[in-house]
Scaffold this active site. Structure first.
Site, mmCIF file in Angstrom:
data_model
loop_
_atom_site.group_PDB
_atom_site.id
_atom_site.type_symbol
_atom_site.label_atom_id
_atom_site.label_comp_id
_atom_site.label_asym_id
_atom_site.label_seq_id
_atom_site.Cartn_x
_atom_site.Cartn_y
_atom_site.Cartn_z
ATOM 1 N N ASP A 63 43.720 35.698 49.845
ATOM 2 C CA ASP A 63 41.996 35.643 49.840
ATOM 3 C C ASP A 63 42.334 33.978 49.415
ATOM 4 O O ASP A 63 41.540 32.759 49.725
ATOM 5 C CB ASP A 63 42.013 36.901 49.420
ATOM 6 N N SER A 64 41.697 34.177 48.218
ATOM 7 C CA SER A 64 40.758 32.468 47.079
ATOM 8 C C SER A 64 42.277 31.774 47.358
ATOM 9 O O SER A 64 42.389 31.430 47.401
ATOM 10 C CB SER A 64 40.815 32.666 45.676
HETATM 11 P P1 5GP Z 1 43.458 36.079 46.011
HETATM 12 O O1 5GP Z 1 44.694 35.663 44.680
HETATM 13 O O2 5GP Z 1 44.379 35.416 47.519
HETATM 14 O O3 5GP Z 1 42.154 36.114 45.566
HETATM 15 O O4 5GP Z 1 43.621 37.380 46.451
HETATM 16 C C1 5GP Z 1 44.632 38.219 46.673
HETATM 17 C C2 5GP Z 1 44.616 39.287 46.129
HETATM 18 O O5 5GP Z 1 43.418 39.815 46.196
HETATM 19 C C3 5GP Z 1 44.769 40.557 47.884
HETATM 20 O O6 5GP Z 1 46.546 39.937 47.511
HETATM 21 C C4 5GP Z 1 44.576 41.994 47.360
HETATM 22 O O7 5GP Z 1 45.474 42.385 46.892
HETATM 23 C C5 5GP Z 1 43.306 41.602 47.316
HETATM 24 N N1 5GP Z 1 42.251 41.361 48.419
HETATM 25 C C6 5GP Z 1 41.774 40.299 48.610
HETATM 26 N N2 5GP Z 1 41.007 40.184 49.658
HETATM 27 C C7 5GP Z 1 41.101 42.001 49.522
HETATM 28 C C8 5GP Z 1 40.324 42.337 50.653
HETATM 29 O O8 5GP Z 1 39.992 42.207 51.384
HETATM 30 N N3 5GP Z 1 40.701 44.096 50.483
HETATM 31 C C9 5GP Z 1 41.306 44.743 49.670
HETATM 32 N N4 5GP Z 1 41.940 45.603 50.211
HETATM 33 N N5 5GP Z 1 42.236 43.674 48.516
HETATM 34 C C10 5GP Z 1 41.613 42.418 48.808
#
Ligand code: 5GP
Ligand code: MG
Length: 171
Positions: free
Chosen positions: A96-97
């Site tokens: 995601d981010s």
């Molecule tokens: P990042 O650090 O890349 O922003 O976040 C990644 C984590 O956020 C993922 O491993 C997951 O746990 C959570 N996350 C991000 N997007 C989603 C989504 O669309 N659905 C869910 N259930 N979790 C998400």
């Protein structure tokens, strides 16, 4: 909740990823590092589709969401084994981010694995804040909050065999 990625499509994505990983890591000492909790279903299907040997470890990561330091990550359960002899592939549910995974990858890199790469089932490139490259991605999706196949909302929906989009009316 509407089905966004069906069970059959997920199975095809996992087969494709497993074929690529089996080809690229043949003859290497592959260690899959599963990021809990969200990747547990994906990991379980992925290992059973591999045609090469591998070992499996689990890490738990949680970003300090309310911290004044963005990207600070708490490794709640770390690996006990030395990584020098392994080609490490981190398996996560969704990119995601990039905050969580960039810190996790830096952390694992500091343990000097033979190689280090990332396999994410889903990728939301439009949400990226920190540059993180996944060597393997099952599917790129638009900016929506998805649940099922291991992914949760408030610890619910992980058991769904498909991926669904969570709308405001569901929560
Ligand atoms: P990042 O650090 O890349 O922003 O976040 C990644 C984590 O956020 C993922 O491993 C997951 O746990 C959570 N996350 C991000 N997007 C989603 C989504 O669309 N659905 C869910 N259930 N979790 C998400
Ligand atoms: Mg996760």
């Amino acid at each position: 909740m509407e089905i966004f990625i069906s069970q059959a499509e997920l199975a095809g994505m996992v087969q494709d990823l497993a074929a690529q990983v089996s080809r690229d890591y043949a003859g290497k000492r592959l260690l899959l590092v599963c990021v809990l909790k969200g990747a547990f279903v994906f990991l379980a299907d992925l290992v059973r589709a591999l045609t090469i040997p591998c070992e499996v470890e689990f890490v738990t990561a949680s970003s300090y969401r309310n911290s004044t330091e963005p990207g600070k990550l708490e490794v709640l359960q770390d690996l006990s084994l030395p990584l020098e002899d392994y080609d490490v592939l981190v398996v996560d549910d969704i990119l995601d981010s990039g905050n969580t995974l960039s810190v996790m990858l830096d952390h694992l890199q500091s343990r000097n694995p033979r190689s280090l790469a990332l396999c994410a089932l889903l990728d939301k490139p439009s949400r990226r804040l920190v540059p993180v490259q996944a060597k393997y991605v099952g599917k790129q999706i638009p900016d929506a909050f998805v649940v099922g196949y291991g992914l949760d909302y408030a610890q619910q929906y992980r058991h769904l065999p498909h991926i669904a989009v969570l709308n405001d009316e569901n929560n």
